[in-house]
Design an enzyme around this catalytic site. Structure first.
Site, mmCIF file in Angstrom:
data_model
loop_
_atom_site.group_PDB
_atom_site.id
_atom_site.type_symbol
_atom_site.label_atom_id
_atom_site.label_comp_id
_atom_site.label_asym_id
_atom_site.label_seq_id
_atom_site.Cartn_x
_atom_site.Cartn_y
_atom_site.Cartn_z
ATOM 1 N N LYS A 95 -6.174 11.374 6.320
ATOM 2 C CA LYS A 95 -6.732 12.551 7.267
ATOM 3 C C LYS A 95 -6.161 14.048 6.892
ATOM 4 O O LYS A 95 -6.351 14.678 6.018
ATOM 5 C CB LYS A 95 -6.615 11.950 8.935
ATOM 6 C CG LYS A 95 -7.287 11.001 8.845
ATOM 7 C CD LYS A 95 -7.256 10.356 10.237
ATOM 8 C CE LYS A 95 -8.215 9.188 10.598
ATOM 9 N NZ LYS A 95 -7.957 7.851 9.690
ATOM 10 N N THR A 154 -1.343 -6.891 -2.685
ATOM 11 C CA THR A 154 -2.264 -5.667 -2.952
ATOM 12 C C THR A 154 -1.747 -4.708 -3.968
ATOM 13 O O THR A 154 -0.496 -4.414 -4.072
ATOM 14 C CB THR A 154 -2.894 -4.774 -1.490
ATOM 15 O OG1 THR A 154 -1.604 -4.239 -1.080
ATOM 16 C CG2 THR A 154 -3.719 -5.744 -0.747
#
Length: 431
Positions: free
Chosen positions: A267, A296
């Site tokens: 953001k 991941t």
């Protein structure tokens, strides 16, 4: 060996069903329900142009068209800042595109280590841990906390992010929901528990849809009184608040009082990724036990380098924050004069209320088609039914002239669709 299904008649029926009958019918039925309710979401293609933010080139009916963006989460325009782009280019030229694996398997590159060090300094914590996105940071951390802490109780604000709710649910620990920002209700729930029991209070600083701010100091006070751990989601605040952009906790002088701070790089920092910052013991435990981290791939060096450059710049520069907050204050003043209904939020988020999913989309479509203004309608399940809205977020690059035109366009569309104006002493005008 024959590869077709003629030699396996028992599979022919299943194959036919998989090719667009029963299963597709179920999928289409679920989508048609959204369309009937006015909640189907259309994704608007557009391509941001470096140096031209918040303008963008949209593709509408196959043709390019310049539009202005009023709903970006790139709150400070850092996604195209020269320092960020330079750092990313240099990292690609040095290390290539990808990270090569998970942190355990060859992916523990220098840029990710440097980024975590930068984040630990930002939040005044011993260590930080970076994830692929903010959703994963919340989900993996909260689910792991609930499993590692014996007989853990997680107390969650009822307006928390979906990622926090998913993490709490996946933890399999007991949970209790307290009314939004309701300190008295939270204390009532804490009083019911033995002081020795493991407890985590999960809440946010800036709530993304209403734009209100959590009572951080009061929650910390309760946590200390009842021996609970605090978990603060600052994704809509990092970069935006505080002397160095560490968030609302920093602005209120409470960085050191929060046990776990979770944030995003997608953001205000303009790239992508999520993280937590906390004690060395907690970070090591999450790093070692959270499957969402272990399995991941590591953030690529270019992204990590860009994020670090963005954080470093916003730690030193307050211009972007001040210009953005100034633009938001001007927007709220103009909306008030034009009598456009909006929630008087404490933050940079300005929710313009419509309260009907079909009208919300119609207003957004009208603004795009006739005024080249792009703002995405927000509806259920992101917000409660009957509270549909346009969620407006400004940047330092939204000028007073742009804001004037935006409010004038809103006023025209409001009149066209006969939407209710606010009742006050101001004249029914856009200026």
């Amino acid at each position: 060996m024959r590869s077709d299904l003629s030699s396996r008649p028992h599979l022919q029926k299943v194959h036919a069903q998989n090719n667009g009958t029963i299963y597709d019918d179920h999928m289409m039925s679920s989508t048609n329900e959204l369309i009937a309710e006015g909640r189907y979401r259309h994704f608007q293609e557009h391509n941001r142009q470096v140096g031209h933010f918040p303008y963008s080139e949209a593709i509408i009916h196959g043709e390019p068209k310049e539009i202005s963006i009023w709903c970006s989460n790139d709150y400070l325009g850092m996604g195209q800042h020269p320092n960020v782009r330079k750092a990313m280019k240099e990292a690609i030229d040095l290390h290539g595109a990808g990270s090569g694996g998970t942190r355990n398997i060859s992916g523990n590159h220098g840029d990710i280590i440097a980024l975590e060090h930068e984040l630990s300094i930002l939040h005044e914590k011993p260590k930080a841990l970076v994830f692929g996105c903010g959703y994963l940071a919340n989900q993996a951390t909260l689910s792991t906390l609930g499993r590692l802490l014996p007989d853990c109780l997680i107390l969650s604000d009822d307006q928390n992010h979906a990622s926090m709710i998913q993490g709490i649910s996946a933890s399999k620990s007991e949970k209790k929901i307290f009314k939004h920002n309701d300190i008295d209700h939270l204390e009532d729930l804490l009083k019911e528990q033995p002081k020795s029991r493991c407890k985590v209070i999960a809440f946010e600083s800036v709530y993304s849809m209403d734009g209100d701010i959590g009572p951080i100091a009061k929650i910390i006070e309760l946590a200390k009184r009842y021996n609970a751990m605090t978990y603060l989601d600052e994704v809509h605040a990092v970069g935006m608040y505080g002397p160095t952009g560490a968030g609302v906790a920093e602005r209120e002088g409470l960085n050191n009082e929060i046990d776990i701070i979770q944030g995003t790089l997608a953001k205000a920092y303009g790239v992508v990724g999520g993280y937590i910052a906390s004690s060395s013991a907690l970070i090591d435990a999450i790093r070692s036990h959270a499957s969402g981290f272990i399995f991941t791939s590591t953030m690529p060096p270019s992204i990590a380098a860009g994020a670090r450059a963005s954080i470093a710049h916003l730690r030193q520069s307050s211009y972007e924050r001040e210009a953005m907050h100034s633009a938001v204050a001007y927007l709220k003043k103009r909306l008030t004069l034009a009598r456009i209904p909006f929630l008087p939020s404490e933050s940079h988020i300005t929710p313009i209320m419509i309260a009907d999913p079909r009208l919300c989309k119609a207003v957004a479509d009208e603004l795009l088609s006739n005024f080249d203004i792009y703002v995405q309608p927000i509806n259920y399940p992101t917000v409660a039914k009957g509270t549909e809205r346009l969620r407006v977020t400004l940047s330092p690059n939204h000028t007073p002239v742009m804001i004037d035109k935006f409010v004038e366009a809103l006023h025209t569309v409001w009149t066209k669709f006969q939407l209710p104006f606010e009742r006050n002493n101001c004249k029914d005008q856009a200026g």
